[in-house]
Motif scaffolding. Structure first.
Motif, PDB file in Angstrom:
ATOM      1  N   ARG A  85       0.858  -1.183   0.000  1.00 61.25           N
ATOM      2  CA  ARG A  85       0.000   0.000   0.000  1.00 61.25           C
ATOM      3  C   ARG A  85       0.893   1.231   0.000  1.00 61.25           C
ATOM      4  N   VAL A  86       0.586   2.157  -0.903  1.00 60.73           N
ATOM      5  CA  VAL A  86       1.407   3.354  -1.078  1.00 60.73           C
ATOM      6  C   VAL A  86       0.520   4.591  -0.982  1.00 60.73           C
ATOM      7  N   VAL A  87       0.975   5.604  -0.260  1.00 62.03           N
ATOM      8  CA  VAL A  87       0.270   6.877  -0.194  1.00 62.03           C
ATOM      9  C   VAL A  87       1.087   7.914  -0.966  1.00 62.03           C
ATOM     10  N   LEU A  88       0.399   8.780  -1.709  1.00 63.72           N
ATOM     11  CA  LEU A  88       1.047   9.857  -2.448  1.00 63.72           C
ATOM     12  C   LEU A  88       0.900  11.158  -1.660  1.00 63.72           C
ATOM     13  N   VAL A  89       1.998  11.868  -1.499  1.00 58.13           N
ATOM     14  CA  VAL A  89       1.990  13.168  -0.831  1.00 58.13           C
ATOM     15  C   VAL A  89       2.514  14.194  -1.831  1.00 58.13           C
ATOM     16  N   THR A  90       1.683  15.164  -2.199  1.00 62.63           N
ATOM     17  CA  THR A  90       2.065  16.138  -3.216  1.00 62.63           C
ATOM     18  C   THR A  90       2.316  17.500  -2.586  1.00 62.63           C
ATOM     19  N   ALA A  91       3.380  18.160  -3.052  1.00 63.58           N
ATOM     20  CA  ALA A  91       3.701  19.511  -2.610  1.00 63.58           C
ATOM     21  C   ALA A  91       2.940  20.509  -3.481  1.00 63.58           C
ATOM     22  N   PRO A  92       2.815  21.755  -3.045  1.00 61.96           N
ATOM     23  CA  PRO A  92       2.169  22.768  -3.887  1.00 61.96           C
ATOM     24  C   PRO A  92       2.888  22.896  -5.228  1.00 61.96           C
ATOM     25  N   ALA A 209       5.568   5.456   0.915  1.00 67.05           N
ATOM     26  CA  ALA A 209       5.156   6.813   0.555  1.00 67.05           C
ATOM     27  C   ALA A 209       5.970   7.325  -0.626  1.00 67.05           C
ATOM     28  N   VAL A 210       5.292   8.093  -1.479  1.00 65.79           N
ATOM     29  CA  VAL A 210       5.949   8.789  -2.580  1.00 65.79           C
ATOM     30  C   VAL A 210       5.620  10.269  -2.442  1.00 65.79           C
ATOM     31  N   VAL A 211       6.645  11.099  -2.348  1.00 70.07           N
ATOM     32  CA  VAL A 211       6.481  12.547  -2.231  1.00 70.07           C
ATOM     33  C   VAL A 211       6.761  13.165  -3.592  1.00 70.07           C
ATOM     34  N   ILE A 212       5.819  13.950  -4.119  1.00 70.58           N
ATOM     35  CA  ILE A 212       5.973  14.564  -5.433  1.00 70.58           C
ATOM     36  C   ILE A 212       6.230  16.056  -5.243  1.00 70.58           C
ATOM     37  N   SER A 213       7.393  16.506  -5.670  1.00 73.28           N
ATOM     38  CA  SER A 213       7.833  17.877  -5.439  1.00 73.28           C
ATOM     39  C   SER A 213       7.279  18.824  -6.506  1.00 73.28           C
ATOM     40  N   PRO A 214       7.388  20.150  -6.287  1.00 74.74           N
ATOM     41  CA  PRO A 214       6.872  21.132  -7.261  1.00 74.74           C
ATOM     42  C   PRO A 214       7.498  20.979  -8.638  1.00 74.74           C
ATOM     43  N   ALA A 225      13.062  28.027   1.148  1.00 70.88           N
ATOM     44  CA  ALA A 225      12.659  27.634   2.500  1.00 70.88           C
ATOM     45  C   ALA A 225      11.586  26.563   2.442  1.00 70.88           C
ATOM     46  N   ALA A 226      10.690  26.670   1.453  1.00 70.34           N
ATOM     47  CA  ALA A 226       9.648  25.653   1.276  1.00 70.34           C
ATOM     48  C   ALA A 226      10.265  24.312   0.898  1.00 70.34           C
ATOM     49  N   SER A 227      11.337  24.340   0.104  1.00 69.86           N
ATOM     50  CA  SER A 227      12.028  23.097  -0.254  1.00 69.86           C
ATOM     51  C   SER A 227      12.635  22.446   0.980  1.00 69.86           C
ATOM     52  N   GLN A 228      13.234  23.250   1.840  1.00 66.75           N
ATOM     53  CA  GLN A 228      13.809  22.720   3.074  1.00 66.75           C
ATOM     54  C   GLN A 228      12.727  22.116   3.964  1.00 66.75           C
ATOM     55  N   ALA A 229      11.572  22.794   4.021  1.00 64.34           N
ATOM     56  CA  ALA A 229      10.461  22.275   4.826  1.00 64.34           C
ATOM     57  C   ALA A 229       9.915  20.986   4.227  1.00 64.34           C
ATOM     58  N   LEU A 230       9.923  20.877   2.883  1.00 69.70           N
ATOM     59  CA  LEU A 230       9.454  19.652   2.234  1.00 69.70           C
ATOM     60  C   LEU A 230      10.392  18.486   2.537  1.00 69.70           C
ATOM     61  N   VAL A 231      11.688  18.764   2.597  1.00 66.34           N
ATOM     62  CA  VAL A 231      12.647  17.716   2.970  1.00 66.34           C
ATOM     63  C   VAL A 231      12.360  17.241   4.390  1.00 66.34           C
ATOM     64  N   GLY A 248      10.463  14.073  -8.641  1.00 66.12           N
ATOM     65  CA  GLY A 248      10.159  15.345  -9.274  1.00 66.12           C
ATOM     66  C   GLY A 248      10.378  15.277 -10.767  1.00 66.12           C
ATOM     67  N   SER A 249       9.952  16.324 -11.456  1.00 64.36           N
ATOM     68  CA  SER A 249      10.186  16.423 -12.891  1.00 64.36           C
ATOM     69  C   SER A 249      11.622  16.864 -13.137  1.00 64.36           C
ATOM     70  N   VAL A 250      12.063  16.763 -14.377  1.00 69.81           N
ATOM     71  CA  VAL A 250      13.418  17.176 -14.719  1.00 69.81           C
ATOM     72  C   VAL A 250      13.604  18.664 -14.407  1.00 69.81           C
ATOM     73  N   ASN A 251      12.637  19.503 -14.827  1.00 70.87           N
ATOM     74  CA  ASN A 251      12.756  20.945 -14.609  1.00 70.87           C
ATOM     75  C   ASN A 251      12.636  21.318 -13.137  1.00 70.87           C
ATOM     76  N   GLY A 252      11.885  20.538 -12.368  1.00 65.31           N
ATOM     77  CA  GLY A 252      11.665  20.866 -10.970  1.00 65.31           C
ATOM     78  C   GLY A 252      12.662  20.266 -10.010  1.00 65.31           C
ATOM     79  N   SER A 253      13.703  19.613 -10.529  1.00 61.54           N
ATOM     80  CA  SER A 253      14.670  18.931  -9.660  1.00 61.54           C
ATOM     81  C   SER A 253      16.041  19.586  -9.681  1.00 61.54           C
ATOM     82  N   GLY A 254      16.080  20.849 -10.100  1.00 66.86           N
ATOM     83  CA  GLY A 254      17.358  21.545 -10.198  1.00 66.86           C
ATOM     84  C   GLY A 254      17.809  22.154  -8.886  1.00 66.86           C
ATOM     85  N   PRO A 255      18.759  23.098  -8.954  1.00 62.44           N
ATOM     86  CA  PRO A 255      19.291  23.737  -7.742  1.00 62.44           C
ATOM     87  C   PRO A 255      18.187  24.359  -6.890  1.00 62.44           C
TER      88      PRO A 255
END
Length: 343
Positions: A85-92, A209-214, A225-231, A248-255
């Motif tokens: 069983r897997v739950v998805l957690v999505t960020a804004p 769990a799978v966390v999906i980033s912006p 700061a939101a990225s740090q809070a997501l971590v 995350g997506s390719v574009n959303g996984s940068g610096p």
């Protein structure tokens, strides 16, 4: 004595000589220069045509690769997470295409997606008033007899949310698939104050769990700061689960992204990452990364971006007949070592 007329004649003579030189020079050089320019134009047009042809060929190859990946997905993932069983957690700002693709891959792997928790921007608001409100809501929703670990208001709220949607299914812990009124109250309480939304009003507990980033990279101090809070949120999910992957997506996984923060940390803890989950191959790897951690208890950095150690787990995970059987006590493949005990 030199008079004004002499100066005037001298100046006229200089400009006349200059004009004659320009005319003669342009006449002498016009032919060779024109021919050279014409040759350059022809060469550039030829190069443009070659590049256009190469671009079309590469687009066609990418299309063929995607078709192959889509066709191979059921074969590569069949029974890989059977009974899980897997739950998805999505960020804004998490891309819906990534969420849908990951859901499909998990389903192809035999897992049941228990639901989706969408964490809202308000949860990551750094203002003191919002954090104070979050702390009060967390305190109010914490069941009697439950003690939260010390930490920031966001960390304690994430810990409480994780307890409502996840379990390691160990001794003395809720079983996978369990559901109780306290967990439902926690989710509805945070949702009522605008900190999150849930796809299911009463969500059963998952073990993974799978966390999906912006989908957009961090560009401001607030978004970093939101990225740090997501971590930090993801770390609480990892503590409460048998395996957690941040994708995350390719574009959303940068610096500045959560994925890069995890990879650049001195210790990645127990979080795996996938930086190309907007592609079919990346979505396949999300399911493989969960299986890999279940069987080895070692996190991995997968994808094509900075900090990725490999594109996919090697050797390629393949479920054995025994691994498709699910231990009713732990909820993970009976042939796999307990992720809890390996930590």
């Amino acid at each position: 004595m030199i008079d004004f007329r002499y100066h005037l004649v001298s100046i006229i003579a200089v400009f006349l000589a200059l004009a004659v030189g320009v005319v003669l020079g342009s006449a002498a050089l016009n032919g060779p220069i024109t021919k050279q320019l014409q040759k350059s134009v022809v060469a550039l047009r030829h190069e443009e045509n070659n590049l256009g042809s190469l671009n079309r060929s590469q687009k066609g190859q990418i299309g063929n690769d995607q078709q192959f990946e889509q066709a191979a997905e059921p074969v590569l993932l069949s029974h890989l997470l059977a009974g899980q069983r897997v739950v998805l957690v999505t960020a804004p700002g998490a891309p819906s295409a990534v969420t849908d693709g990951v859901t499909q891959a998990l389903t192809q792997a035999g897992a049941k997606v228990t639901g989706q928790v969408a964490v809202q921007s308000m949860f990551f608001d750094p203002s003191s008033s919002t954090r104070a409100t979050l702390g009060l809501v967390t305190q109010k929703l914490t069941p009697i007899g439950v003690s939260l670990r010390s930490g920031s208001a966001q960390a304690q709220a994430a810990q409480l949310i994780a307890s409502a949607i996840l379990t390691e299914a160990g001794v003395g812990q809720p079983a996978a698939g369990s559901q109780d009124s306290a967990g439902a109250a926690i989710l509805s309480g945070f949702a009522a104050r605008g900190f999150l939304s849930v796809s299911e009003p009463a969500m059963v507990r998952a073990t993974l769990a799978v966390v999906i980033s912006p989908g957009s990279p961090s560009t401001t101090n607030a978004s970093k700061a939101a990225s740090q809070a997501l971590v930090a949120f993801s770390e609480q999910l990892s503590t409460a689960s048998q395996a957690t992957v941040v994708v995350g997506s390719v574009n959303g996984s940068g610096p500045g992204s959560a994925i890069q923060l995890i990879r650049s940390a001195s210790s990645t803890g127990s979080l795996s990452t996938v930086d190309n989950a907007d592609t079919v191959s990346g979505q396949i790897v999300v399911a493989q990364a969960l299986y890999e951690f279940l069987t080895t208890a070692k996190p991995g950095a997968y994808g094509t971006g900075s900090g990725a150690s490999t594109i996919f787990p090697t050797p390629m995970p393949t479920p054995s007949p025994s691994s498709s059987a699910v231990d009713p006590r732990s909820g993970h493949p009976s042939a796999s070592p307990s992720a809890t005990g390996a930590r």
